[in-house]
Write a protein that holds these residues in place. Structure first.
Motif, PDB file in Angstrom:
ATOM      1  N   ASP A 106       0.835  -1.192   0.000  1.00  0.00           N
ATOM      2  CA  ASP A 106       0.000   0.000   0.000  1.00  0.00           C
ATOM      3  C   ASP A 106       0.867   1.238   0.000  1.00  0.00           C
ATOM      4  OD1 ASP A 106      -2.135   1.750   0.184  1.00  0.00           O
ATOM      5  OD2 ASP A 106      -3.228   0.408   1.535  1.00  0.00           O
ATOM      6  N   ALA A 107       0.431   2.235  -0.734  1.00  0.00           N
ATOM      7  CA  ALA A 107       1.140   3.508  -0.766  1.00  0.00           C
ATOM      8  C   ALA A 107       0.337   4.607  -0.090  1.00  0.00           C
ATOM      9  CB  ALA A 107       1.449   3.912  -2.203  1.00  0.00           C
ATOM     10  N   ASP A 108      -0.678   4.200   0.662  1.00  0.00           N
ATOM     11  CA  ASP A 108      -1.531   5.164   1.349  1.00  0.00           C
ATOM     12  C   ASP A 108      -0.795   5.734   2.547  1.00  0.00           C
ATOM     13  OD1 ASP A 108      -3.457   6.621   2.574  1.00  0.00           O
ATOM     14  OD2 ASP A 108      -4.870   4.968   2.851  1.00  0.00           O
ATOM     15  N   LYS A 109      -0.735   7.044   2.660  1.00  0.00           N
ATOM     16  CA  LYS A 109      -0.001   7.673   3.757  1.00  0.00           C
ATOM     17  C   LYS A 109      -0.653   7.414   5.113  1.00  0.00           C
ATOM     18  CE  LYS A 109       2.059  11.394   1.034  1.00  0.00           C
ATOM     19  NZ  LYS A 109       2.317  12.838   0.964  1.00  0.00           N
ATOM     20  N   THR A 110      -1.853   6.902   5.116  1.00  0.00           N
ATOM     21  CA  THR A 110      -2.539   6.658   6.381  1.00  0.00           C
ATOM     22  C   THR A 110      -2.367   5.225   6.867  1.00  0.00           C
ATOM     23  OG1 THR A 110      -4.599   6.017   5.302  1.00  0.00           O
ATOM     24  CG2 THR A 110      -4.262   8.370   5.748  1.00  0.00           C
ATOM     25  N   CYS A 111      -1.556   4.423   6.170  1.00  0.00           N
ATOM     26  CA  CYS A 111      -1.505   3.002   6.493  1.00  0.00           C
ATOM     27  C   CYS A 111      -0.442   2.653   7.535  1.00  0.00           C
ATOM     28  CB  CYS A 111      -1.303   2.160   5.241  1.00  0.00           C
ATOM     29  SG  CYS A 111       0.233   2.466   4.388  1.00  0.00           S
ATOM     30  N   PHE A 112       0.108   3.660   8.218  1.00  0.00           N
ATOM     31  CA  PHE A 112       0.949   3.383   9.365  1.00  0.00           C
ATOM     32  C   PHE A 112       0.023   3.027  10.528  1.00  0.00           C
ATOM     33  CE2 PHE A 112       5.469   4.276   8.957  1.00  0.00           C
ATOM     34  CZ  PHE A 112       5.518   4.775   7.669  1.00  0.00           C
ATOM     35  N   VAL A 113      -0.187   1.739  10.728  1.00  0.00           N
ATOM     36  CA  VAL A 113      -1.168   1.287  11.703  1.00  0.00           C
ATOM     37  C   VAL A 113      -0.554   1.235  13.094  1.00  0.00           C
ATOM     38  CG1 VAL A 113      -2.441  -0.029  10.003  1.00  0.00           C
ATOM     39  CG2 VAL A 113      -0.579  -1.118  11.271  1.00  0.00           C
ATOM     40  N   ASN A 114      -1.407   1.020  14.073  1.00  0.00           N
ATOM     41  CA  ASN A 114      -0.978   0.850  15.453  1.00  0.00           C
ATOM     42  C   ASN A 114      -0.667  -0.628  15.695  1.00  0.00           C
ATOM     43  OD1 ASN A 114      -1.823   0.134  18.418  1.00  0.00           O
ATOM     44  ND2 ASN A 114      -1.334   2.332  18.416  1.00  0.00           N
ATOM     45  N   LEU A 115       0.377  -0.914  16.458  1.00  0.00           N
ATOM     46  CA  LEU A 115       0.776  -2.297  16.693  1.00  0.00           C
ATOM     47  C   LEU A 115      -0.329  -3.080  17.383  1.00  0.00           C
ATOM     48  CD1 LEU A 115       2.881  -4.544  16.596  1.00  0.00           C
ATOM     49  CD2 LEU A 115       3.845  -3.652  18.730  1.00  0.00           C
ATOM     50  N   GLU A 116      -1.004  -2.463  18.335  1.00  0.00           N
ATOM     51  CA  GLU A 116      -2.069  -3.170  19.040  1.00  0.00           C
ATOM     52  C   GLU A 116      -3.208  -3.526  18.088  1.00  0.00           C
ATOM     53  OE1 GLU A 116      -1.978  -4.401  22.075  1.00  0.00           O
ATOM     54  OE2 GLU A 116       0.097  -3.664  22.120  1.00  0.00           O
ATOM     55  N   GLU A 117      -3.478  -2.656  17.120  1.00  0.00           N
ATOM     56  CA  GLU A 117      -4.512  -2.960  16.130  1.00  0.00           C
ATOM     57  C   GLU A 117      -4.111  -4.173  15.287  1.00  0.00           C
ATOM     58  OE1 GLU A 117      -5.011   0.551  13.842  1.00  0.00           O
ATOM     59  OE2 GLU A 117      -5.938   1.713  15.456  1.00  0.00           O
ATOM     60  N   LEU A 118      -2.835  -4.241  14.919  1.00  0.00           N
ATOM     61  CA  LEU A 118      -2.343  -5.397  14.148  1.00  0.00           C
ATOM     62  C   LEU A 118      -2.480  -6.679  14.950  1.00  0.00           C
ATOM     63  CD1 LEU A 118       0.924  -4.077  12.450  1.00  0.00           C
ATOM     64  CD2 LEU A 118      -1.166  -4.795  11.303  1.00  0.00           C
ATOM     65  N   LYS A 119      -2.099  -6.634  16.228  1.00  0.00           N
ATOM     66  CA  LYS A 119      -2.166  -7.824  17.079  1.00  0.00           C
ATOM     67  C   LYS A 119      -3.618  -8.261  17.277  1.00  0.00           C
ATOM     68  CE  LYS A 119       0.539  -7.561  20.764  1.00  0.00           C
ATOM     69  NZ  LYS A 119       1.270  -6.933  21.910  1.00  0.00           N
ATOM     70  N   THR A 120      -4.512  -7.290  17.471  1.00  0.00           N
ATOM     71  CA  THR A 120      -5.929  -7.627  17.648  1.00  0.00           C
ATOM     72  C   THR A 120      -6.504  -8.255  16.385  1.00  0.00           C
ATOM     73  OG1 THR A 120      -6.216  -5.828  19.237  1.00  0.00           O
ATOM     74  CG2 THR A 120      -8.204  -6.674  18.162  1.00  0.00           C
ATOM     75  N   ASP A 161      21.737  -5.653   9.952  1.00  0.00           N
ATOM     76  CA  ASP A 161      20.408  -6.214  10.181  1.00  0.00           C
ATOM     77  C   ASP A 161      20.267  -6.504  11.671  1.00  0.00           C
ATOM     78  OD1 ASP A 161      20.059  -6.142   7.472  1.00  0.00           O
ATOM     79  OD2 ASP A 161      20.379  -8.285   7.151  1.00  0.00           O
ATOM     80  N   ILE A 162      19.201  -5.999  12.282  1.00  0.00           N
ATOM     81  CA  ILE A 162      19.009  -6.150  13.724  1.00  0.00           C
ATOM     82  C   ILE A 162      17.663  -6.822  13.984  1.00  0.00           C
ATOM     83  CG2 ILE A 162      18.960  -4.946  15.939  1.00  0.00           C
ATOM     84  CD1 ILE A 162      20.438  -2.638  14.639  1.00  0.00           C
ATOM     85  N   THR A 163      17.666  -7.846  14.818  1.00  0.00           N
ATOM     86  CA  THR A 163      16.428  -8.557  15.161  1.00  0.00           C
ATOM     87  C   THR A 163      16.276  -8.616  16.676  1.00  0.00           C
ATOM     88  OG1 THR A 163      17.568 -10.700  15.080  1.00  0.00           O
ATOM     89  CG2 THR A 163      16.457  -9.979  13.081  1.00  0.00           C
ATOM     90  N   TRP A 164      15.033  -8.555  17.144  1.00  0.00           N
ATOM     91  CA  TRP A 164      14.771  -8.652  18.572  1.00  0.00           C
ATOM     92  C   TRP A 164      13.355  -9.179  18.798  1.00  0.00           C
ATOM     93  CZ3 TRP A 164      14.396  -4.380  15.613  1.00  0.00           C
ATOM     94  CH2 TRP A 164      13.256  -3.578  15.727  1.00  0.00           C
ATOM     95  N   HIS A 165      13.143  -9.695  19.992  1.00  0.00           N
ATOM     96  CA  HIS A 165      11.829 -10.215  20.365  1.00  0.00           C
ATOM     97  C   HIS A 165      11.093  -9.199  21.236  1.00  0.00           C
ATOM     98  CE1 HIS A 165      12.466 -14.270  18.765  1.00  0.00           C
ATOM     99  NE2 HIS A 165      13.703 -14.171  19.214  1.00  0.00           N
ATOM    100  N   THR A 166       9.777  -9.294  21.214  1.00  0.00           N
ATOM    101  CA  THR A 166       8.889  -8.414  21.981  1.00  0.00           C
ATOM    102  C   THR A 166       9.000  -6.976  21.485  1.00  0.00           C
ATOM    103  OG1 THR A 166       9.240  -9.848  23.923  1.00  0.00           O
ATOM    104  CG2 THR A 166       8.091  -7.748  24.265  1.00  0.00           C
ATOM    105  N   VAL A 167       8.217  -6.674  20.485  1.00  0.00           N
ATOM    106  CA  VAL A 167       8.169  -5.329  19.900  1.00  0.00           C
ATOM    107  C   VAL A 167       7.136  -4.506  20.659  1.00  0.00           C
ATOM    108  CG1 VAL A 167       7.741  -4.005  17.798  1.00  0.00           C
ATOM    109  CG2 VAL A 167       8.818  -6.271  17.661  1.00  0.00           C
ATOM    110  N   ASP A 168       7.484  -3.276  21.010  1.00  0.00           N
ATOM    111  CA  ASP A 168       6.604  -2.410  21.799  1.00  0.00           C
ATOM    112  C   ASP A 168       5.713  -1.527  20.943  1.00  0.00           C
ATOM    113  OD1 ASP A 168       7.717  -3.417  24.140  1.00  0.00           O
ATOM    114  OD2 ASP A 168       9.333  -1.930  24.126  1.00  0.00           O
ATOM    115  N   LYS A 169       6.244  -1.098  19.797  1.00  0.00           N
ATOM    116  CA  LYS A 169       5.464  -0.193  18.963  1.00  0.00           C
ATOM    117  C   LYS A 169       5.999  -0.225  17.532  1.00  0.00           C
ATOM    118  CE  LYS A 169       8.347   3.828  20.094  1.00  0.00           C
ATOM    119  NZ  LYS A 169       8.355   5.217  20.602  1.00  0.00           N
ATOM    120  N   ILE A 170       5.216   0.281  16.599  1.00  0.00           N
ATOM    121  CA  ILE A 170       5.644   0.392  15.208  1.00  0.00           C
ATOM    122  C   ILE A 170       6.836   1.344  15.120  1.00  0.00           C
ATOM    123  CG2 ILE A 170       4.960   1.237  12.910  1.00  0.00           C
ATOM    124  CD1 ILE A 170       3.697  -1.423  13.586  1.00  0.00           C
TER     125      ILE A 170
END
Length: 528
Positions: A106-120, A161-170
């Motif tokens: 998507d190239a929509d500028k509004t598509c930066f979603v909230n992490l909690e919304e993604l998880k839900t 390249d950096i990887t980690w577990h438990t992401v807090d936010k986008i």
């Protein structure tokens, strides 16, 4: 008709990467690269039916486990779907279900979603109560690490390249406890490189090797302004005076302690302690430093004729390192006994003589660096400096040594790496080049701590950032991936597809960069 579908594989960053391969025969439009989404959906339905053991009315005598199927879509649907994929779920040789994949961009500028919304959304779709998250960020380090706006060549690249577990936010910044992998692709020959003078020396060596192979030598631009013959003549006369017992006052030809400062004039002060001057150059090596400015076959012959004349008449008694197998070194050893074998300076012989002494000198340069910095031992370098192979192969191995030198010096100057990081990187390069030909497109990797390079990326935007939301275990594991990247996430995205614009500061100047958002989702259907 045959149609090019795709297998799916994972790259070094654990991304799903569709790799084009000839896969399954379908009766579809030929030579079409991607389709409106309804056609791939129909094909995946056929793919699923062909492997469903419950579809007895199809009278399939024997079910065959088909390879994973990925189909390009044109993104024309409202959700901008660019890939649809399917792969069988198996228990032994038995097909138990199908896993479906969808990649939307998507190239929509509004598509930066909230992490909690993604998880839900993931929990609702997959009826999950518990999810785990894993973050990934990739940063380019070249522009941030460059000093005084001096960056590497356009084909060189250093990223982490950096990887980690438990992401807090986008777009969370990676925590320092993350796992990090440095990726280095280094191309030799950048004029701004601290070892560029040595690279030019290597290019002259390659020109000689090519001339020896083809019979036609392309003489490069001379490295010195003074003609090579004059340099050699002055050098020999100075040695003769010393042998005659004359006291020679200090001048521009100080041969007892030969300095290769002229060869390293472009070396940055920050590297002098790393790539230091050699003070043990023997007669043959010093002669190479004079003759690498030869600009014609005739001048080469004149220089070698003069050297042999001095040896034959006993006017000089130069010292040379032990172990040298070059023809000129043999003539010097003969001169110690007052008799020098006659050599016909015709054909390819002069080219070969100069190539041999150049190889000897440059091998010692590289060995001096790697051993002097305690990055390896002579045993591990033996493959690269061996004289048991022909001259062309020796030159090829010296090229490998130079490429490794470029990598070490760049990491030292640009990233301020210390021995504890350079040592394992050297071992990785040595192992690769003992088994593979020269390849300056090769990406060398080194596990590091993020704190080591944090100062180079902490004020910059990532080239890629993504979060994986996962639930389930084993074959029932399902994943949702949300990603933002500076490059289009799929190759076949139309060029007129605008990205997300974001201000970025690079080297103190603000610029507007384009970012793209993609989402990959999966779902499963089980046959039993």
């Amino acid at each position: 008709q045959n149609h090019r579908m795709a297998w799916v594989e994972k790259d070094r960053s654990d991304h799903l990467v569709p790799t084009p391969l000839l896969c399954i025969n379908f009766v579809i439009l030929a030579d079409v690269q991607f389709f409106p989404v309804h056609i791939p959906r129909q094909l995946i339905s056929l793919y699923t039916m062909a492997q469903n053991p419950n579809m007895t009315h199809l009278k399939i005598s024997e079910l065959v486990v088909l390879p994973p199927l990925w189909i390009r879509c044109d993104g024309s649907d409202p959700e901008h779907t660019y890939w649809l994929g399917a792969e069988p779920l198996k228990a032994g040789n038995k097909i138990t279900g199908i896993s479906f994949h969808t990649v939307k961009c998507d190239a929509d500028k509004t598509c930066f979603v909230n992490l909690e919304e993604l998880k839900t959304a993931h929990k609702v779709k997959h009826h999950s109560s518990i999810v785990t998250t894993k973050g990934f960020a990739q940063y380019e380090l070249i522009s941030a690490a460059a000093m005084d706006d001096t960056t590497l060549g356009c084909e060189s690249n250093i990223s982490v390249d950096i990887t980690w577990h438990t992401v807090d936010k986008i777009l969370q910044a990676p925590p320092l406890c993350s796992a990090a992998m440095l990726n280095i692709m280094m191309e030799s020959g950048d004029p701004r490189s601290p070892v560029y003078p040595l690279y030019r020396e290597l290019q002259f060596l390659l020109a000689l090797a090519e001339g020896l192979k083809t019979g036609v030598t392309e003489w490069p631009e001379p490295l010195e302004t003074q003609p090579a013959f004059e340099l050699v003549q002055e050098f020999l006369l100075d040695l003769k005076k010393k042998l005659d017992g004359c006291c020679v006052s200090g001048n521009k030809n100080e041969t007892e302690v030969y300095s290769i400062k002229s060869d390293t004039a472009a070396v940055d002060s920050s590297i002098k302690s790393i790539f230091s001057e050699r003070g043990d150059l023997d007669f043959v090596e010093q002669l190479w430093c004079k003759m690498k400015s030869v600009c014609s076959y005739q001048e080469l012959v004149e220089c070698l004729t003069l050297v042999i004349k001095f040896l034959e008449h006993g006017e000089i008694q130069p010292w040379i390192h032990q172990g040298s197998s070059s023809l000129l070194s043999k003539l010097i050893q003969q001169s110690y006994h007052g008799k020098v074998e006659a050599v016909s300076l015709s054909g390819i012989t002069p080219i070969q003589m100069l190539l041999e002494i150049g190889l000897d000198k440059m091998k010692k340069d590289y060995v001096s660096f790697f051993i002097g910095q305690e990055l390896t031992t002579l045993i591990y370098l033996d493959y690269f400096v061996s004289t048991s192979v022909d001259l062309q192969e020796q030159v090829h191995r010296v090229q490998k040594l130079h490429h490794m030198l470029e990598i070490m010096v760049s990491c030292t100057v640009l990233l301020q790496f210390k021995h504890e990081n350079l040592f394992p990187l050297t071992q990785t390069c040595l192992k690769y080049y003992k088994e593979n030909p020269l390849n300056e497109k090769q990406v060398f990797q080194l596990p590091i701590r993020p704190a080591l390079v944090k100062k180079f990326y902490q004020n910059d935007h990532p080239e890629m950032w993504k979060v994986d939301i996962t639930s389930g275990h084993g074959q029932k594991e399902v994943k949702t991936t949300w990603q933002v990247s500076a490059k289009p996430p799929v190759e076949h995205m139309p060029s007129n597809n605008i990205g997300l614009f974001c201000d970025s500061t690079v080297n103190g100047s603000s610029e507007e960069r384009m970012y793209f958002v993609a989402m990959a989702e999966c779902s499963q259907v089980h046959f039993t």
